[in-house]
Motif scaffolding. Structure first.
Motif, PDB file in Angstrom:
ATOM      1  N   GLN A   1       0.844  -1.190   0.000  1.00  0.00           N
ATOM      2  CA  GLN A   1       0.000   0.000   0.000  1.00  0.00           C
ATOM      3  C   GLN A   1       0.882   1.244   0.000  1.00  0.00           C
ATOM      4  O   GLN A   1       1.920   1.287   0.670  1.00  0.00           O
ATOM      5  CB  GLN A   1      -0.909   0.006   1.234  1.00  0.00           C
ATOM      6  CG  GLN A   1      -1.926  -1.121   1.261  1.00  0.00           C
ATOM      7  CD  GLN A   1      -3.006  -0.944   0.203  1.00  0.00           C
ATOM      8  OE1 GLN A   1      -3.315   0.159  -0.220  1.00  0.00           O
ATOM      9  NE2 GLN A   1      -3.585  -2.062  -0.217  1.00  0.00           N
TER      10      GLN A   1
ATOM     11  N   SER B   1       2.260   4.942   0.921  1.00  0.00           N
ATOM     12  CA  SER B   1       2.315   5.652   2.183  1.00  0.00           C
ATOM     13  C   SER B   1       2.785   7.078   1.933  1.00  0.00           C
ATOM     14  O   SER B   1       2.836   7.552   0.795  1.00  0.00           O
ATOM     15  CB  SER B   1       3.228   4.929   3.167  1.00  0.00           C
ATOM     16  OG  SER B   1       3.139   5.499   4.455  1.00  0.00           O
TER      17      SER B   1
ATOM     18  N   ASP C   1       2.138   3.321   9.131  1.00  0.00           N
ATOM     19  CA  ASP C   1       1.672   2.971   7.789  1.00  0.00           C
ATOM     20  C   ASP C   1       0.233   3.401   7.553  1.00  0.00           C
ATOM     21  O   ASP C   1      -0.104   3.919   6.482  1.00  0.00           O
ATOM     22  CB  ASP C   1       1.814   1.459   7.569  1.00  0.00           C
ATOM     23  CG  ASP C   1       3.270   1.031   7.504  1.00  0.00           C
ATOM     24  OD1 ASP C   1       4.123   1.897   7.240  1.00  0.00           O
ATOM     25  OD2 ASP C   1       3.539  -0.165   7.727  1.00  0.00           O
TER      26      ASP C   1
ATOM     27  N   ARG D   1      -0.789   6.017   4.730  1.00  0.00           N
ATOM     28  CA  ARG D   1      -1.679   5.595   3.649  1.00  0.00           C
ATOM     29  C   ARG D   1      -2.891   6.509   3.555  1.00  0.00           C
ATOM     30  O   ARG D   1      -3.335   6.851   2.449  1.00  0.00           O
ATOM     31  CB  ARG D   1      -2.102   4.148   3.876  1.00  0.00           C
ATOM     32  CG  ARG D   1      -2.972   3.591   2.773  1.00  0.00           C
ATOM     33  CD  ARG D   1      -3.048   2.078   2.832  1.00  0.00           C
ATOM     34  NE  ARG D   1      -3.513   1.576   4.115  1.00  0.00           N
ATOM     35  CZ  ARG D   1      -2.756   0.942   4.989  1.00  0.00           C
ATOM     36  NH1 ARG D   1      -1.473   0.753   4.756  1.00  0.00           N
ATOM     37  NH2 ARG D   1      -3.259   0.502   6.127  1.00  0.00           N
TER      38      ARG D   1
ATOM     39  N   TYR E   1      -1.819   9.709   1.894  1.00  0.00           N
ATOM     40  CA  TYR E   1      -1.635   9.483   0.459  1.00  0.00           C
ATOM     41  C   TYR E   1      -2.982   9.510  -0.269  1.00  0.00           C
ATOM     42  O   TYR E   1      -3.113  10.134  -1.330  1.00  0.00           O
ATOM     43  CB  TYR E   1      -0.932   8.147   0.242  1.00  0.00           C
ATOM     44  CG  TYR E   1      -0.662   7.825  -1.205  1.00  0.00           C
ATOM     45  CD1 TYR E   1       0.555   8.166  -1.794  1.00  0.00           C
ATOM     46  CD2 TYR E   1      -1.610   7.174  -1.988  1.00  0.00           C
ATOM     47  CE1 TYR E   1       0.816   7.868  -3.123  1.00  0.00           C
ATOM     48  CE2 TYR E   1      -1.360   6.883  -3.324  1.00  0.00           C
ATOM     49  CZ  TYR E   1      -0.146   7.230  -3.884  1.00  0.00           C
ATOM     50  OH  TYR E   1       0.098   6.937  -5.207  1.00  0.00           O
TER      51      TYR E   1
END
Length: 399
Positions: free
Chosen positions: A261, A263, A293, A297, A300
């Motif tokens: 995923q 980040s 994380d 995420r 982001y």
């Protein structure tokens, strides 16, 4: 097992008690017949004809003991004392009403049974051994037998309640499991929809913008055309790769590892990719430290959604992304865009909007414990702002 067999088993389960009552009465009837004095023909006629008919009537009445429990129990408890063959029926009536565990009903039926037994004692004079305390037995045995039957009936009733409770609890647990499974399926559908939106919406928006530029500006130099075409091909390839990763996880099931995923450290690459596709995007970051994380995420996805919305609704606008935050405080993410340029082809033919991007983003931010705000700016632009809690790292807390 077919329906006929099930029906036969159901009838046997309902009627085995009647058969047991008849067997008990038959044993007592034969015992009295062997030891009874026969002084008159009338008493012999009653024993051979009347006694069985009364027993048959009592057993027939017991068929309705569940529909009319108190009335049937009182009637059979009284009448059965006139027939030795109906002794088992009387005890079954007393046990049946005892399973209901209602003291008033049990007391009434027991009193009626004992009263009738004392009044009708001696109906069949039986030869007794010399010096045997017959009167003592006649006074003590009926209450003792009635007490045992009542205790057994109460125990059976308690067991039935316990079994019924366990079955209801099992059904309730099954219903809860089904509800939890349905909720899990709904959550999984929402997660899939959110992942599909995150994967495709940004890429498709960039592709649509580049394709619109090619269609609108027919006088572009050859190298600019090649750049736009290369951007469309590259964006399509990346969208397919990301979609393949998501579908691979869904097809493989829970044991399959999730794809990597993005980040916080991937945000500069995201902005650079947007610039390559023709967006006027700038990034300012003053973040110190590396966030967890989940927090990275979420940040982001906020920036990605801001770029996607600016591409759709404000083509040609200048976009500015700001990242600020430190551990133990908050992570601030802001995406602001200027008004759309009226000469941009995407302004006239904007790509379709799902309408769920900001809704899904709000759920994501809420799960992270943060707040999300989005509104127009005074110069007709738009701003998307999120504040996310940034917990202090565990090793710093311990020291």
């Amino acid at each position: 097992m077919n329906s006929d067999v099930v029906a036969r088993l159901g009838r046997w389960q309902r009627n085995w008690q009647l058969a047991a009552a008849a067997a008990v009465g038959l044993w007592i009837w034969l015992y009295i017949g062997v030891g009874m004095k026969w002084p008159s023909a009338d008493r012999g006629t009653w024993y051979l004809i009347g006694d069985p008919l009364v027993a048959l009537g009592c057993l027939t009445a017991l068929v309705w003991r569940r529909r009319y429990p108190l009335a049937v129990a009182l009637t059979v408890a009284v009448v059965s004392n006139a027939s030795s063959l109906a002794t088992g029926a009387g005890l079954l009536a007393l046990a049946s009403v005892s399973t209901r565990r209602r003291p008033m009903e049990i007391g009434a039926v027991t009193l009626a049974y004992l009263t009738a037994s004392y009044f009708l004692v001696g109906s069949y004079p039986v030869q007794s051994p010399p010096n045997s305390p017959t009167s003592f037995y006649e006074l003590v045995v009926p209450p003792l037998i009635a007490g045992i039957v009542v205790a057994a009936g109460v125990a059976v009733g308690a067991r039935r309640v316990e079994v019924r409770t366990l079955r209801e609890r099992a059904r309730s647990t099954e219903r809860e499991q089904k509800a939890r499974a349905a909720q899990a399926r709904a959550q999984e559908r929402n997660r899939i929809a959110r992942e599909m939106h995150d994967v495709l919406a940004h890429r498709i928006s960039l592709i649509a913008m580049q394709a619109g530029a090619l269609n609108h500006r027919t006088n572009l130099p050859a190298h600019e055309n090649r750049t736009l075409i290369h951007g469309i091909a590259d964006g399509s390839h990346q969208a397919l790769e990301e979609l393949r990763d998501v579908l691979g996880v869904l097809r493989s099931g829970p044991p399959h590892s999730e794809p990597a995923q993005p980040s916080l450290h991937r945000i500069p690459d995201l902005v650079a990719d947007a610039r390559t596709s023709g967006l006027h995007a700038a990034l300012t970051t003053t973040v110190t430290g590396t966030p967890p994380d989940t927090l990275g995420r979420t940040a982001y996805r906020i920036v990605q959604e801001g770029l996607t919305n600016a591409t759709k609704h404000a083509p040609g606008a200048h976009i500015h992304i700001t990242l600020e935050g430190t551990p133990g405080d908050q992570l601030h993410v802001t995406v602001t865009n200027t008004p759309a340029h009226t000469d941009n082809p995407a302004k006239t033919h904007p790509p379709p909007s799902s309408g769920y991007g900001l809704l899904g983003l709000a759920e994501r931010v809420e799960l992270a414990g943060g707040t999300l705000d989005h509104h127009p700016t005074p110069d007709n632009g738009y701003t998307l702002t999120a504040q996310l809690p940034w917990p202090t790292p565990t090793h710093e807390t311990n020291t």
